[in-house]
Motif scaffolding. Structure first.
Motif, PDB file in Angstrom:
ATOM      1  N   LYS A   1       0.838  -1.207   0.000  1.00 40.93           N
ATOM      2  CA  LYS A   1       0.000   0.000   0.000  1.00 40.93           C
ATOM      3  C   LYS A   1       0.870   1.254   0.000  1.00 40.93           C
ATOM      4  O   LYS A   1       0.588   2.217  -0.719  1.00 40.93           O
ATOM      5  CB  LYS A   1      -0.943   0.009   1.210  1.00 40.93           C
ATOM      6  N   LEU A   2       1.929   1.251   0.786  1.00 39.83           N
ATOM      7  CA  LEU A   2       2.814   2.413   0.848  1.00 39.83           C
ATOM      8  C   LEU A   2       3.507   2.664  -0.487  1.00 39.83           C
ATOM      9  O   LEU A   2       3.685   3.816  -0.893  1.00 39.83           O
ATOM     10  CB  LEU A   2       3.843   2.250   1.961  1.00 39.83           C
ATOM     11  N   ALA A   3       3.887   1.620  -1.184  1.00 42.35           N
ATOM     12  CA  ALA A   3       4.516   1.785  -2.499  1.00 42.35           C
ATOM     13  C   ALA A   3       3.544   2.478  -3.456  1.00 42.35           C
ATOM     14  O   ALA A   3       3.938   3.395  -4.201  1.00 42.35           O
ATOM     15  CB  ALA A   3       4.949   0.425  -3.055  1.00 42.35           C
ATOM     16  N   ASP A   4       2.284   2.089  -3.423  1.00 42.61           N
ATOM     17  CA  ASP A   4       1.275   2.724  -4.271  1.00 42.61           C
ATOM     18  C   ASP A   4       1.058   4.176  -3.845  1.00 42.61           C
ATOM     19  O   ASP A   4       1.026   5.080  -4.678  1.00 42.61           O
ATOM     20  CB  ASP A   4      -0.028   1.935  -4.207  1.00 42.61           C
ATOM     21  N   ILE A   5       0.936   4.407  -2.564  1.00 51.41           N
ATOM     22  CA  ILE A   5       0.747   5.765  -2.041  1.00 51.41           C
ATOM     23  C   ILE A   5       1.905   6.654  -2.461  1.00 51.41           C
ATOM     24  O   ILE A   5       1.697   7.774  -2.954  1.00 51.41           O
ATOM     25  CB  ILE A   5       0.607   5.751  -0.506  1.00 51.41           C
ATOM     26  N   ASN A   6       3.116   6.186  -2.268  1.00 50.14           N
ATOM     27  CA  ASN A   6       4.297   6.997  -2.584  1.00 50.14           C
ATOM     28  C   ASN A   6       4.351   7.353  -4.062  1.00 50.14           C
ATOM     29  O   ASN A   6       4.723   8.471  -4.428  1.00 50.14           O
ATOM     30  CB  ASN A   6       5.565   6.288  -2.137  1.00 50.14           C
ATOM     31  N   ASN A   7       3.981   6.430  -4.910  1.00 47.35           N
ATOM     32  CA  ASN A   7       3.937   6.685  -6.348  1.00 47.35           C
ATOM     33  C   ASN A   7       2.893   7.762  -6.670  1.00 47.35           C
ATOM     34  O   ASN A   7       3.163   8.690  -7.437  1.00 47.35           O
ATOM     35  CB  ASN A   7       3.631   5.388  -7.100  1.00 47.35           C
ATOM     36  N   LEU A   8       1.722   7.660  -6.076  1.00 43.42           N
ATOM     37  CA  LEU A   8       0.658   8.627  -6.333  1.00 43.42           C
ATOM     38  C   LEU A   8       1.017  10.014  -5.777  1.00 43.42           C
ATOM     39  O   LEU A   8       0.801  11.025  -6.445  1.00 43.42           O
ATOM     40  CB  LEU A   8      -0.658   8.137  -5.733  1.00 43.42           C
ATOM     41  N   VAL A   9       1.564  10.069  -4.572  1.00 50.02           N
ATOM     42  CA  VAL A   9       1.932  11.351  -3.962  1.00 50.02           C
ATOM     43  C   VAL A   9       3.006  12.045  -4.775  1.00 50.02           C
ATOM     44  O   VAL A   9       2.958  13.262  -4.979  1.00 50.02           O
ATOM     45  CB  VAL A   9       2.376  11.165  -2.490  1.00 50.02           C
ATOM     46  N   ALA A  10       3.973  11.289  -5.265  1.00 51.13           N
ATOM     47  CA  ALA A  10       5.056  11.876  -6.060  1.00 51.13           C
ATOM     48  C   ALA A  10       4.519  12.538  -7.326  1.00 51.13           C
ATOM     49  O   ALA A  10       5.142  13.451  -7.859  1.00 51.13           O
ATOM     50  CB  ALA A  10       6.091  10.816  -6.420  1.00 51.13           C
ATOM     51  N   ARG A  11       3.338  12.110  -7.770  1.00 48.53           N
ATOM     52  CA  ARG A  11       2.710  12.708  -8.948  1.00 48.53           C
ATOM     53  C   ARG A  11       1.593  13.671  -8.543  1.00 48.53           C
ATOM     54  O   ARG A  11       0.778  14.064  -9.368  1.00 48.53           O
ATOM     55  CB  ARG A  11       2.189  11.611  -9.873  1.00 48.53           C
ATOM     56  N   PHE A  12       1.555  14.038  -7.271  1.00 47.28           N
ATOM     57  CA  PHE A  12       0.574  14.976  -6.697  1.00 47.28           C
ATOM     58  C   PHE A  12      -0.862  14.486  -6.902  1.00 47.28           C
ATOM     59  O   PHE A  12      -1.771  15.275  -7.094  1.00 47.28           O
ATOM     60  CB  PHE A  12       0.767  16.379  -7.275  1.00 47.28           C
ATOM     61  N   GLN A  13      -1.078  13.189  -6.843  1.00 50.46           N
ATOM     62  CA  GLN A  13      -2.413  12.625  -6.971  1.00 50.46           C
ATOM     63  C   GLN A  13      -2.950  12.259  -5.590  1.00 50.46           C
ATOM     64  O   GLN A  13      -3.314  11.120  -5.315  1.00 50.46           O
ATOM     65  CB  GLN A  13      -2.382  11.430  -7.908  1.00 50.46           C
ATOM     66  N   THR A  14      -2.995  13.282  -4.739  1.00 49.87           N
ATOM     67  CA  THR A  14      -3.397  13.033  -3.357  1.00 49.87           C
ATOM     68  C   THR A  14      -4.877  12.696  -3.211  1.00 49.87           C
ATOM     69  O   THR A  14      -5.258  12.037  -2.254  1.00 49.87           O
ATOM     70  CB  THR A  14      -3.034  14.231  -2.453  1.00 49.87           C
TER      71      THR A  14
ATOM     72  N   ALA B   1      -6.545  10.645  -5.113  1.00 51.17           N
ATOM     73  CA  ALA B   1      -6.624   9.191  -5.283  1.00 51.17           C
ATOM     74  C   ALA B   1      -6.168   8.478  -4.014  1.00 51.17           C
ATOM     75  O   ALA B   1      -6.763   7.475  -3.606  1.00 51.17           O
ATOM     76  CB  ALA B   1      -5.782   8.756  -6.474  1.00 51.17           C
ATOM     77  N   VAL B   2      -5.114   9.002  -3.386  1.00 53.65           N
ATOM     78  CA  VAL B   2      -4.621   8.421  -2.131  1.00 53.65           C
ATOM     79  C   VAL B   2      -5.691   8.533  -1.048  1.00 53.65           C
ATOM     80  O   VAL B   2      -5.967   7.576  -0.334  1.00 53.65           O
ATOM     81  CB  VAL B   2      -3.308   9.115  -1.682  1.00 53.65           C
ATOM     82  N   LEU B   3      -6.287   9.706  -0.939  1.00 51.07           N
ATOM     83  CA  LEU B   3      -7.325   9.945   0.066  1.00 51.07           C
ATOM     84  C   LEU B   3      -8.484   8.971  -0.125  1.00 51.07           C
ATOM     85  O   LEU B   3      -8.946   8.342   0.836  1.00 51.07           O
ATOM     86  CB  LEU B   3      -7.808  11.395  -0.031  1.00 51.07           C
ATOM     87  N   ASP B   4      -8.947   8.817  -1.365  1.00 53.40           N
ATOM     88  CA  ASP B   4     -10.077   7.922  -1.649  1.00 53.40           C
ATOM     89  C   ASP B   4      -9.768   6.476  -1.290  1.00 53.40           C
ATOM     90  O   ASP B   4     -10.602   5.779  -0.709  1.00 53.40           O
ATOM     91  CB  ASP B   4     -10.447   7.986  -3.137  1.00 53.40           C
TER      92      ASP B   4
END
Length: 134
Positions: free
Chosen positions: A9-22, A24-27
């Motif tokens: 889950k953290l790997a997915d979160i980190n990838n999304l955050v690095a692309r400023f897709q917060t 998607a992370v929140l959802d």
């Protein structure tokens, strides 16, 4: 949730955050009852209120995004029964924001502490340099 599941889950979160897709992370990874504590002490409760805060930042304040990079991340088994894991992440951020018609370039580290329960973040606090508007 196992440690291995959390790491995925953290790997997915980190990838999304690095692309400023917060959003998607929140959802995907935050509890409906999430509590977020900003660097200036502001507390926001509930996923929808947090979403509105993030949307305001990205739509109204953010002028230019240059970089968001994970520097380090540590996982601990929570000592408190209210949580399963605690995740501490150090991010480097480089962007320009606009506050009251003032443009502010920000290059800084942000330390986040996320408390996980039943596979979701239920509380997260952020430590970053707080910008003063003169």
């Amino acid at each position: 949730m196992t440690l291995e599941e959390l790491q995925l889950k953290l790997a997915d979160i980190n990838n999304l955050v690095a692309r400023f897709q917060t959003s998607a992370v929140l959802d995907k990874y935050y509890s409906e009852d999430i509590v977020m504590i900003e660097g200036d002490g502001t507390v926001t409760e509930g996923k929808e209120a947090c979403r509105q805060g993030r949307e305001y930042f990205f739509n109204e304040m953010l002028v230019e995004f240059r970089e968001s990079k994970l520097i380090s991340q540590d996982i601990a088994v929570a000592a408190e029964k209210d949580y399963d894991f605690v995740v501490i992440a150090n991010w480097y951020n480089d962007f320009t924001i606009k506050i009251d018609n003032q443009m502010i370039d920000t290059k800084s580290n942000q330390l986040s502490i996320g408390y996980w329960k039943d596979g979701l973040v239920v509380k997260e606090s952020y430590n970053y340099p707080v910008v003063s508007v003169i």
